[in-house]
Design an enzyme around this catalytic site. Structure first.
Site, mmCIF file in Angstrom:
data_model
loop_
_atom_site.group_PDB
_atom_site.id
_atom_site.type_symbol
_atom_site.label_atom_id
_atom_site.label_comp_id
_atom_site.label_asym_id
_atom_site.label_seq_id
_atom_site.Cartn_x
_atom_site.Cartn_y
_atom_site.Cartn_z
ATOM 1 N N SER A 30 0.863 -1.189 0.000
ATOM 2 C CA SER A 30 0.000 0.000 0.000
ATOM 3 C C SER A 30 0.894 1.232 0.000
ATOM 4 O O SER A 30 1.583 1.514 0.985
ATOM 5 C CB SER A 30 -0.900 0.008 1.234
ATOM 6 O OG SER A 30 -1.476 1.295 1.361
ATOM 7 N N HIS A 78 -1.287 -1.394 -4.392
ATOM 8 C CA HIS A 78 -2.533 -0.984 -3.747
ATOM 9 C C HIS A 78 -2.494 0.524 -3.511
ATOM 10 O O HIS A 78 -1.583 1.038 -2.861
ATOM 11 C CB HIS A 78 -2.699 -1.739 -2.426
ATOM 12 C CG HIS A 78 -3.986 -1.481 -1.715
ATOM 13 N ND1 HIS A 78 -5.162 -2.129 -2.033
ATOM 14 C CD2 HIS A 78 -4.298 -0.639 -0.698
ATOM 15 C CE1 HIS A 78 -6.135 -1.711 -1.236
ATOM 16 N NE2 HIS A 78 -5.631 -0.795 -0.418
ATOM 17 N N ASP A 126 -4.548 3.784 -2.062
ATOM 18 C CA ASP A 126 -5.642 4.198 -1.174
ATOM 19 C C ASP A 126 -6.071 5.615 -1.485
ATOM 20 O O ASP A 126 -5.299 6.556 -1.319
ATOM 21 C CB ASP A 126 -5.169 4.127 0.285
ATOM 22 C CG ASP A 126 -5.047 2.701 0.758
ATOM 23 O OD1 ASP A 126 -6.026 1.948 0.617
ATOM 24 O OD2 ASP A 126 -3.969 2.334 1.262
ATOM 25 N N MET A 151 -8.493 8.647 -0.508
ATOM 26 C CA MET A 151 -9.281 9.136 0.643
ATOM 27 C C MET A 151 -9.696 10.579 0.415
ATOM 28 O O MET A 151 -8.909 11.378 -0.096
ATOM 29 C CB MET A 151 -8.421 9.061 1.909
ATOM 30 C CG MET A 151 -7.843 7.694 2.180
ATOM 31 S SD MET A 151 -6.794 7.759 3.633
ATOM 32 C CE MET A 151 -6.303 6.035 3.742
ATOM 33 N N HIS A 198 -8.306 1.446 -4.218
ATOM 34 C CA HIS A 198 -9.270 1.336 -3.122
ATOM 35 C C HIS A 198 -9.858 2.717 -2.865
ATOM 36 O O HIS A 198 -9.183 3.592 -2.336
ATOM 37 C CB HIS A 198 -8.516 0.790 -1.886
ATOM 38 C CG HIS A 198 -9.329 0.700 -0.649
ATOM 39 N ND1 HIS A 198 -8.757 0.486 0.599
ATOM 40 C CD2 HIS A 198 -10.668 0.779 -0.438
ATOM 41 C CE1 HIS A 198 -9.715 0.438 1.519
ATOM 42 N NE2 HIS A 198 -10.876 0.627 0.917
ATOM 43 N N MET A 233 -11.958 5.218 -0.993
ATOM 44 C CA MET A 233 -12.623 5.545 0.278
ATOM 45 C C MET A 233 -13.178 6.951 0.133
ATOM 46 O O MET A 233 -12.733 7.890 0.789
ATOM 47 C CB MET A 233 -11.609 5.447 1.426
ATOM 48 C CG MET A 233 -11.190 4.013 1.730
ATOM 49 S SD MET A 233 -9.675 3.900 2.709
ATOM 50 C CE MET A 233 -8.473 3.877 1.384
ATOM 51 N N MET A 258 -11.834 -5.119 5.435
ATOM 52 C CA MET A 258 -11.011 -4.156 6.160
ATOM 53 C C MET A 258 -10.754 -4.680 7.571
ATOM 54 O O MET A 258 -11.690 -4.980 8.316
ATOM 55 C CB MET A 258 -11.730 -2.797 6.256
ATOM 56 C CG MET A 258 -11.872 -2.039 4.950
ATOM 57 S SD MET A 258 -10.313 -1.650 4.126
ATOM 58 C CE MET A 258 -9.436 -0.717 5.382
ATOM 59 N N GLY A 314 -8.805 4.834 6.725
ATOM 60 C CA GLY A 314 -8.418 6.234 6.890
ATOM 61 C C GLY A 314 -6.944 6.442 7.131
ATOM 62 O O GLY A 314 -6.394 7.460 6.723
ATOM 63 N N PHE A 315 -6.304 5.493 7.777
ATOM 64 C CA PHE A 315 -4.894 5.680 8.136
ATOM 65 C C PHE A 315 -4.125 4.374 8.037
ATOM 66 O O PHE A 315 -4.677 3.308 8.298
ATOM 67 C CB PHE A 315 -4.781 6.210 9.573
ATOM 68 C CG PHE A 315 -5.524 7.499 9.783
ATOM 69 C CD1 PHE A 315 -4.939 8.716 9.444
ATOM 70 C CD2 PHE A 315 -6.825 7.495 10.266
ATOM 71 C CE1 PHE A 315 -5.632 9.914 9.601
ATOM 72 C CE2 PHE A 315 -7.537 8.685 10.426
ATOM 73 C CZ PHE A 315 -6.933 9.897 10.102
ATOM 74 N N GLY A 316 -2.849 4.503 7.711
ATOM 75 C CA GLY A 316 -1.957 3.360 7.803
ATOM 76 C C GLY A 316 -1.495 3.206 9.244
ATOM 77 O O GLY A 316 -1.725 4.082 10.085
ATOM 78 N N ASP A 338 -6.976 -5.873 4.410
ATOM 79 C CA ASP A 338 -6.274 -4.586 4.388
ATOM 80 C C ASP A 338 -6.340 -3.942 5.765
ATOM 81 O O ASP A 338 -7.424 -3.646 6.261
ATOM 82 C CB ASP A 338 -6.970 -3.705 3.333
ATOM 83 C CG ASP A 338 -6.316 -2.357 3.109
ATOM 84 O OD1 ASP A 338 -5.252 -2.085 3.681
ATOM 85 O OD2 ASP A 338 -6.903 -1.568 2.335
#
Ligand code: DX5
Ligand code: ZN
Length: 230
Positions: free
Chosen positions: A13, A38, A40, A42, A71, A73, A142, A147-149, A178
């Site tokens: 990610s 991957h 993300d 957001m 992905h 979000m 999930m 929202g956060f790593g 994930d």
């Protein structure tokens, strides 16, 4: 006879990459053994953080031939599906809460020639995918709130993975997990049915010299849990 397991994949990610050097990070991490990228996305609305838009997907598309697993979000999601397809996404995953007509959104993704996924938040029931099984290529479970790593793995996702595996049995559907995936959690999620493992912090920690070892540690733990020789 047991049905053969779906192939295992480790997906770095890039949210956890050094963002000032995204191109190099993608090249290095894929050279280190990543299977798909991957990405993300957001919006600061569906999730409490803002990350990348379609232009980042387009930029990453230029530095790797590997599939891009995007992905989303974001909500509303429908008005951005075309832009992310156009940018070069191979798979587009959406959350059922991100639009009024999940079936319509998934159909649009496939109509654009992309593979379609549904992401289930920790509190979203598996029933959300029950009536769209013919319309998806992937289910993303999930294992953190999105929202956060770098968040801690939520262990109730193991039960959910088992339920998703049962519901998708015999179908051509990837089971992706994930959030909080490390060499320590990879075995349990693989045993519960996940075959695509997304990992951010655990892959990018230690810088580029560590990527190959980090990915191998996650892959080996999953292979062991799958009963594959390593
Ligand atoms: C969380 C994202 C994840 C995140 C995972 O909202 O969907 O992909 O980058 O990060 P780690 O592996 O650090 O939990
Ligand atoms: Zn993600």
């Amino acid at each position: 006879m047991m049905r053969p397991m779906r192939p295992l994949a480790v997906l770095p990610s890039v949210l956890a990459a050094d963002l000032a050097h995204m191109g190099e990070a993608v090249k290095d991490v894929m050279a280190g053994g990543g299977d798909l990228v991957h990405i993300d996305v957001m919006d600061g609305h569906f999730v409490p953080n803002i990350s990348f838009g379609p232009d980042m997907v387009k930029a990453i598309r230029k530095v790797t031939d590997r599939p891009l697993d995007v992905h989303l979000m974001i909500a509303p999601v429908d008005c951005y599906i075309d832009a992310f397809a156009e940018a070069g996404s191979d798979l587009i995953t959406i959350h059922p809460e991100a639009g009024p007509h999940l079936h319509r959104s998934l159909s649009r993704i496939r109509q654009l020639g992309r593979k379609a996924g549904v992401a289930l938040n920790p509190a979203t029931p598996v029933a959300a995918i029950e009536h769209v099984l013919d319309d998806i290529d992937l289910v993303l479970v999930m294992s953190v709130n999105p929202g956060f790593g770098g968040q801690a793995f939520i262990s109730s996702s193991l039960e959910k993975l088992n339920l998703v595996r049962a519901m998708t049995a015999g179908r051509d559907i990837e089971i992706e997990v994930d959030g909080g995936i490390t060499a320590e959690t990879a075995g349990a999620v693989a045993a519960a049915g996940a075959n695509w493992l997304v990992a951010g912090s655990a892959v990018f920690k230690g810088g580029s010299a560590a990527y190959a070892g980090n990915i191998a540690a996650i892959r080996k733990a999953a292979q062991r849990a799958r009963g594959e020789m390593v």
